[in-house]
Each structure stands twice: as C-alpha cells, then as structure tokens.
Design a protein around this motif. Structure first.
Motif, mmCIF file in Angstrom:
data_model
loop_
_atom_site.group_PDB
_atom_site.id
_atom_site.type_symbol
_atom_site.label_atom_id
_atom_site.label_comp_id
_atom_site.label_asym_id
_atom_site.label_seq_id
_atom_site.Cartn_x
_atom_site.Cartn_y
_atom_site.Cartn_z
ATOM 1 N N GLN A 59 3.439 -4.281 -3.390
ATOM 2 C CA GLN A 59 3.189 -3.654 -2.107
ATOM 3 C C GLN A 59 4.469 -2.919 -1.726
ATOM 4 O O GLN A 59 5.557 -3.503 -1.724
ATOM 5 C CB GLN A 59 2.823 -4.686 -1.042
ATOM 6 C CG GLN A 59 2.688 -4.143 0.373
ATOM 7 C CD GLN A 59 1.786 -2.938 0.486
ATOM 8 O OE1 GLN A 59 2.258 -1.789 0.568
ATOM 9 N NE2 GLN A 59 0.482 -3.180 0.461
ATOM 10 N N LYS A 64 3.181 -4.879 5.021
ATOM 11 C CA LYS A 64 1.848 -5.079 4.448
ATOM 12 C C LYS A 64 1.832 -6.138 3.340
ATOM 13 O O LYS A 64 0.801 -6.327 2.686
ATOM 14 C CB LYS A 64 1.309 -3.755 3.906
ATOM 15 C CG LYS A 64 1.088 -2.699 4.975
ATOM 16 C CD LYS A 64 0.499 -1.425 4.387
ATOM 17 C CE LYS A 64 0.237 -0.384 5.471
ATOM 18 N NZ LYS A 64 -0.384 0.845 4.905
ATOM 19 N N CYS A 65 2.954 -6.812 3.133
ATOM 20 C CA CYS A 65 3.022 -7.846 2.101
ATOM 21 C C CYS A 65 2.350 -9.135 2.581
ATOM 22 O O CYS A 65 2.557 -9.560 3.722
ATOM 23 C CB CYS A 65 4.473 -8.168 1.762
ATOM 24 S SG CYS A 65 5.389 -6.828 0.979
ATOM 25 N N ASP A 85 -2.496 -6.152 5.303
ATOM 26 C CA ASP A 85 -1.988 -6.660 4.025
ATOM 27 C C ASP A 85 -2.871 -6.222 2.853
ATOM 28 O O ASP A 85 -4.082 -6.082 2.983
ATOM 29 C CB ASP A 85 -1.930 -8.188 4.026
ATOM 30 C CG ASP A 85 -0.861 -8.735 4.938
ATOM 31 O OD1 ASP A 85 -0.095 -7.945 5.514
ATOM 32 O OD2 ASP A 85 -0.800 -9.976 5.083
ATOM 33 N N MET A 87 -2.336 -5.577 -1.871
ATOM 34 C CA MET A 87 -1.450 -5.291 -2.989
ATOM 35 C C MET A 87 -2.215 -4.493 -4.046
ATOM 36 O O MET A 87 -3.453 -4.516 -4.092
ATOM 37 C CB MET A 87 -0.888 -6.571 -3.590
ATOM 38 C CG MET A 87 -0.105 -7.421 -2.601
ATOM 39 S SD MET A 87 0.798 -8.792 -3.373
ATOM 40 C CE MET A 87 2.221 -7.909 -4.039
ATOM 41 N N ARG A 88 -1.437 -3.790 -4.894
ATOM 42 C CA ARG A 88 -2.032 -2.944 -5.913
ATOM 43 C C ARG A 88 -1.148 -2.959 -7.153
ATOM 44 O O ARG A 88 0.056 -3.166 -7.069
ATOM 45 C CB ARG A 88 -2.181 -1.520 -5.360
ATOM 46 C CG ARG A 88 -2.966 -0.580 -6.221
ATOM 47 C CD ARG A 88 -3.512 0.597 -5.432
ATOM 48 N NE ARG A 88 -2.521 1.306 -4.639
ATOM 49 C CZ ARG A 88 -2.792 2.360 -3.880
ATOM 50 N NH1 ARG A 88 -4.037 2.815 -3.811
ATOM 51 N NH2 ARG A 88 -1.844 2.952 -3.191
ATOM 52 N N SER A 208 -6.649 -3.353 -6.950
ATOM 53 C CA SER A 208 -6.173 -3.838 -5.654
ATOM 54 C C SER A 208 -6.693 -5.247 -5.414
ATOM 55 O O SER A 208 -7.810 -5.582 -5.814
ATOM 56 C CB SER A 208 -6.656 -2.931 -4.520
ATOM 57 O OG SER A 208 -5.985 -1.692 -4.524
ATOM 58 N N GLY A 214 -4.733 -0.968 -1.870
ATOM 59 C CA GLY A 214 -3.409 -1.480 -1.545
ATOM 60 C C GLY A 214 -3.157 -1.742 -0.087
ATOM 61 O O GLY A 214 -2.002 -1.876 0.330
ATOM 62 N N GLY A 215 -4.214 -1.817 0.739
ATOM 63 C CA GLY A 215 -4.035 -2.175 2.142
ATOM 64 C C GLY A 215 -4.676 -1.237 3.133
ATOM 65 O O GLY A 215 -4.490 -1.403 4.336
#
Length: 255
Positions: A59, A64-65, A85, A87-88, A208, A214-215
């Motif tokens: 991230q 956004k983690c 939040d 992740m990608r 993702s 990714g958010g």
C-alpha cells in the motif's frame, strides 16, 4: 490424510504461479517503510509473498494501510477499517503469459459489517470490464460470492448471512478450459457447476485484497487471516489441507 505437517509452500513446489500471504509470519509483515517489521498495533505497508514467486503486496498511502492485530486467542490478522484500507500486488500475477486456465483461491476472512459490498480479493481493478479474472467478495445483499471469468462470468454464492460478524474459510476453485467452478465455505461445498467461463486464459493482472484497486472501493470492514492464490485446480486432498491450515490460523471450526 489430514493437514498435519502441511505447508502451503507445497502448492507451489512444481513452479505453480500464484501468491501466499500469511499475517502470522511476522517476518513477512513490514511497516510503511517496507523495512521495519510490523508488530501487533503497527500498520502494514508491505506483505512479502511466501509462495516463492516474489509477488509482494503493498500500500503506497500510509493512511490506507491495514493494521496487524493479535487476538486474545493468539491469532494474527490484518485489520481493514472499511473506510479506505486496501492493498495491491507490486506486479501482475503472470497467468496470461503462462497460459494458465485453472485457478484455486483461498481466504480466511471475517466481515464486521452487513449490507455493504466488501472485497476479499480481486484479480484486476474491475472484473466487470476485464477478461480472465476472478473476485471473492461479500455482497450488499449479505451473501458470500465467487466469480471466475474467461470472457464470460460464472458466479456462485452462499445463502443469506444472518450473523454479524461472520468469519469463514472460503475456497473457490475454477477451470476455464474444462469448465468448472466450486465454492466451499468452512469445509463444506456451497455450490458448484460446469457452466462455461468463456475463453481463457486468466490474464496478467494486479491482485487486490481488502478492497478494489488497492483501496478505491468495496472496502472490507473486517479481518484477513490468510490469502492463497494458485494457478491450478487443486485436488480434493489439497483443498482439505488448505482449509484445515487456514482454519487453524483463523479459529474457524470446519464442518
């Protein structure tokens, strides 16, 4: 045979393409700087892939983690806030360039919100506009759903979920070339079919988790205890072993 001594690394022993992310492997959890190990209560900006394929999860925006947590019963998980939040992967999963027509996807996940669209994982930024992809998610209608797609979508889903929170081990396995698709939850078959998925292969895309792209949307309010993606139809024994492995990681009781 049960899962005693089983490690998901065995799923990739013959060069199978895919990824494996395990929050309980603390050495693979890194803070936003990508270097400092995460401990419970820290944000996670990098998750190192344990499959041997070297496709890590990141991230790039610190806020956004997800947060690494340790529950009172000794279980590690990623806590996604349902606000921003997600992740990608650092690079595309190379399914198309390796002509992969088969897929096994597994997740140990808990959702803490009802009536909201929430991604567990998705290959691509948007399945609806992309071929050769898959998506595992929770719907606004309160169903767990699996979609696999060559150039035609094939969808399976659970019955309506009445409890909240709801923690499950989810297994979704599909083939484009020899059409098939099955969805299992907590060790039991939910549904299956041999309907067409159109033409393959699965394509080279970013993966993702905990959100779309990714958010950006469909954000999970809940927990991820483990994710495994393997570019092959897993055997019944392999599926059972992964389910038992993820059940132990998440505290889920299998049927």
């Amino acid at each position: 045979m049960g899962s005693r001594g089983f490690s998901p690394s065995a799923l990739f022993a013959n060069g199978e393409k895919g990824v494996w992310y395990d929050p309980s492997n603390l050495s693979s959890m890194k803070q936003f700087d990508g270097v400092t190990p995460s401990t419970p209560g820290d944000s996670v900006g990098v998750i190192e892939d344990q499959s041997g394929n070297g496709i890590h999860m990141i991230q790039t925006v610190e806020a956004k983690c997800p947060i690494l947590r340790l529950s009172g019963d000794g279980l590690y998980y990623l806590d996604f806030d349902g606000v921003d939040d997600g992740m990608r992967t650092t690079s595309n999963l190379p399914f198309g360039s390796n002509s992969v027509q088969e897929m096994s996807t597994f997740a140990a996940v808990r959702k803490d919100a009802a009536g909201a669209l929430q991604n567990v994982m998705e290959l691509s930024n948007n399945l609806g506009s992309t071929d050769g992809v898959f998506r595992l998610f929770y719907t606004a209608g309160n169903l767990w759903r699996s979609v696999h797609k060559g150039d035609a979508s094939n969808t399976l889903q659970s019955a309506v979920i009445t409890d909240n929170p709801n923690k499950i081990v989810m297994a979704s396995v599909a083939s484009i070339s020899a059409p098939s698709h099955l969805l299992r939850i907590d060790g039991s078959l939910v549904n299956s079919n041999t309907d067409s998925l159109g033409n393959g292969p699965y394509t080279d895309q970013l993966l993702s988790i905990g959100s779309r792209a990714g958010g950006t949307s469909s954000r999970l309010s809940g927990r991820i205890y483990g994710i495994i993606v393997r570019g092959k139809v897993s055997t019944a024994e392999e599926i059972a072993n992964v389910e038992k492995y993820l059940a132990a990681k998440s505290g889920v009781t299998l049927s």
